[in-house]
Design a protein around this motif. Structure first.
Motif, short mmCIF file in Angstrom:
data_model
loop_
_atom_site.label_atom_id
_atom_site.label_comp_id
_atom_site.label_asym_id
_atom_site.label_seq_id
_atom_site.Cartn_x
_atom_site.Cartn_y
_atom_site.Cartn_z
N SER A 286 10.95 32.17 -63.78
CA SER A 286 9.61 32.24 -64.77
C SER A 286 8.64 31.81 -63.37
N THR A 287 7.23 32.59 -63.77
CA THR A 287 6.52 32.21 -62.27
C THR A 287 5.32 31.99 -62.60
N MET A 288 4.24 31.63 -62.28
CA MET A 288 3.18 31.48 -62.62
C MET A 288 2.30 31.53 -61.51
N ASN A 289 0.60 32.24 -62.03
CA ASN A 289 -0.50 32.53 -60.71
C ASN A 289 -1.19 31.42 -60.16
N VAL A 290 -1.17 30.73 -59.21
CA VAL A 290 -2.24 29.20 -58.60
C VAL A 290 -3.49 30.26 -59.22
N SER A 291 -4.24 29.51 -60.26
CA SER A 291 -5.30 29.73 -60.90
C SER A 291 -6.65 28.76 -59.77
N GLN A 292 -7.53 29.48 -60.21
CA GLN A 292 -8.39 28.69 -59.48
C GLN A 292 -8.90 27.81 -59.89
N ASN A 293 -8.44 26.78 -60.65
CA ASN A 293 -8.94 25.83 -60.94
C ASN A 293 -7.92 24.63 -60.95
N LEU A 294 -6.52 25.13 -60.46
CA LEU A 294 -5.59 24.31 -60.32
C LEU A 294 -6.35 24.35 -58.63
N TYR A 295 -5.88 25.82 -58.55
CA TYR A 295 -6.98 25.17 -56.71
C TYR A 295 -7.60 24.22 -56.05
N ALA A 296 -8.77 24.60 -56.97
CA ALA A 296 -9.81 23.42 -56.86
C ALA A 296 -9.25 22.15 -56.88
N LEU A 297 -8.34 21.91 -57.72
CA LEU A 297 -8.01 20.13 -57.60
C LEU A 297 -6.97 20.00 -57.27
N LEU A 298 -6.73 21.40 -56.36
CA LEU A 298 -5.67 20.42 -54.92
C LEU A 298 -6.04 19.70 -54.50
N PRO A 299 -5.46 18.59 -54.04
CA PRO A 299 -5.92 17.82 -52.81
C PRO A 299 -5.99 18.15 -51.56
N ARG A 300 -6.92 18.28 -50.50
CA ARG A 300 -7.33 18.29 -48.73
C ARG A 300 -5.96 17.51 -48.07
N ALA A 301 -5.50 15.70 -48.76
CA ALA A 301 -4.98 14.93 -48.08
C ALA A 301 -4.01 14.64 -48.87
N SER A 302 -3.14 13.72 -48.67
CA SER A 302 -2.56 13.53 -49.83
C SER A 302 -2.65 12.02 -49.95
N PRO A 303 -2.96 11.75 -51.56
CA PRO A 303 -3.46 11.34 -51.81
C PRO A 303 -2.66 9.09 -51.40
#
Ligand code: CTP
Length: 319
Positions: A78-95
């Motif tokens: 099973s697969t999923m697509n990276v949505s715009q929203n998910l992408y927007a919420l990915l951190p730029r650096a490790s928390p």
């Protein structure tokens, strides 16, 4: 001789003892322990061979783009697509970049926390990790309030927030998210199929209402790495629970680790009933089809680490 004395002194100075009975006052536990920095350090070293929590705690923005296809870790077909929203919420650096804490609490969700009075003690730790958006306000005396990182399996949206069927449930979830107030919200979005919409609803809510949380989505390799570490140590777990994942990650950035609310048994040591979760009516024997855990086996492994002094497990009342 002076040098030997100095070395001996330094070794002992590094062993910060926190010696107490496990839940002695509550009559629930009998094991003695000391959180010992040397044991914790050697544990950390071993675990680092398998994973680096700083990296594996979250996928970063630079590594994915909207539209990318991801195969679920447990359901490779099973697969999923990276949505715009998910992408927007990915951190730029490790928390957790460059983070280090003297003491960390990991709060599991067992009913053993009820009437423990552990809330104030939990809140004294430098970094407090909680699981699956478990409620705190109504249980503050026993579980505390401080939350630096909280996990959220997608199934929580179904179990605790009625799949957001109406505005009331949406509002409830929104309030819970607002209450996180800057902490890390850790969402295992790529583990098992079935949670796609739920993750999307939460992402949407966070963006739409500008909720102040730092989202993190564990890396694709985290689970295998954690399982690999425990398998190497002869703990044959099929799927590590959230609690074990958090412990394994925490070894990277916590000097001393204290566990509360880890008790996957229906009776305490005095044969009194213990709820599965401190906050709901879920029963023992519960395992969602997507996550067949082996909690008692994990508990045995954690108890053994407690006995070695590498962590402290509290299964009774706090002073
Ligand atoms: N836990 C425990 N004893 C219990 C309940 C929970 O030791 N009676 C610990 C487990 O390590 C667990 C963590 O507390 O992972 C958080 O509990 P829960 O929300 O039930 O986590 P999971 O079982 O991992 O979540 P799920 O059922 O969604 O897979």
């Amino acid at each position: 001789a002076a040098l030997t004395l100095l070395v001996v002194f330094l070794i002992f100075a590094d062993i910060s003892e926190v010696e107490e009975d496990i839940g002695n006052s509550g009559g629930r536990g009998t094991i003695r322990s000391a959180v010992n920095s040397l044991h914790s350090k050697s544990n950390r070293k071993q675990i680092l061979k398998f994973l680096d929590a700083e990296k594996d705690i979250s996928v970063l923005k630079g590594t994915l783009k909207p539209g990318d296809i991801i195969h679920y870790i447990f359901d490779r077909d099973s697969t999923m697509n990276v949505s715009q929203n998910l992408y927007a919420l990915l951190p730029r650096a490790s928390p957790l970049k460059n983070k280090h804490f003297r003491t960390c609490a990991i709060v599991g969700n067992s009913g053993v926390l009820l009437n423990s009075g552990c809330g104030p003690e939990i809140d004294t730790h430098s970094f407090v990790i909680r699981c699956n958006l478990a409620p705190v306000q109504e249980y503050a005396r026993d579980v505390g309030l401080k939350t630096d990182l909280v996990t959220m399996n997608p199934s929580v949206i179904q179990r605790a927030f009625e799949d957001l069927v109406n505005a009331t449930w949406r509002e409830k979830l929104l309030q819970r998210l607002h209450s996180l107030n800057g902490s890390i919200l850790w969402i295992p979005a790529f583990m098992a199929r079935g949670g796609k919409e739920r993750v999307e609803w939460v992402n949407e809510l966070i963006l739409k209402h500008r909720v102040n949380v730092r989202t993190a989505y564990p890396s694709l390799r985290l689970l295998h790495a954690v399982r690999g570490y425990w398998l190497t140590n002869k703990v044959h777990i099929k799927r590590p629970t959230t609690g074990l994942l958090m412990y394994t990650l925490a070894t990277r950035f916590c000097n001393q680790i204290y566990l509360y609310g880890f008790w996957p048994f229906p009776l305490d040591q005095n044969q009194n009933p213990v709820k599965y979760h401190y906050y709901d009516s879920l029963k023992y024997g519960y395992t969602s089809q997507a996550s067949p855990h082996t909690m008692p086996l994990e508990f045995k492994a954690l108890k053994s680490l407690h006995e070695q002094g590498a962590l402290k497990l509290t299964v009774g009342q706090c002073d």
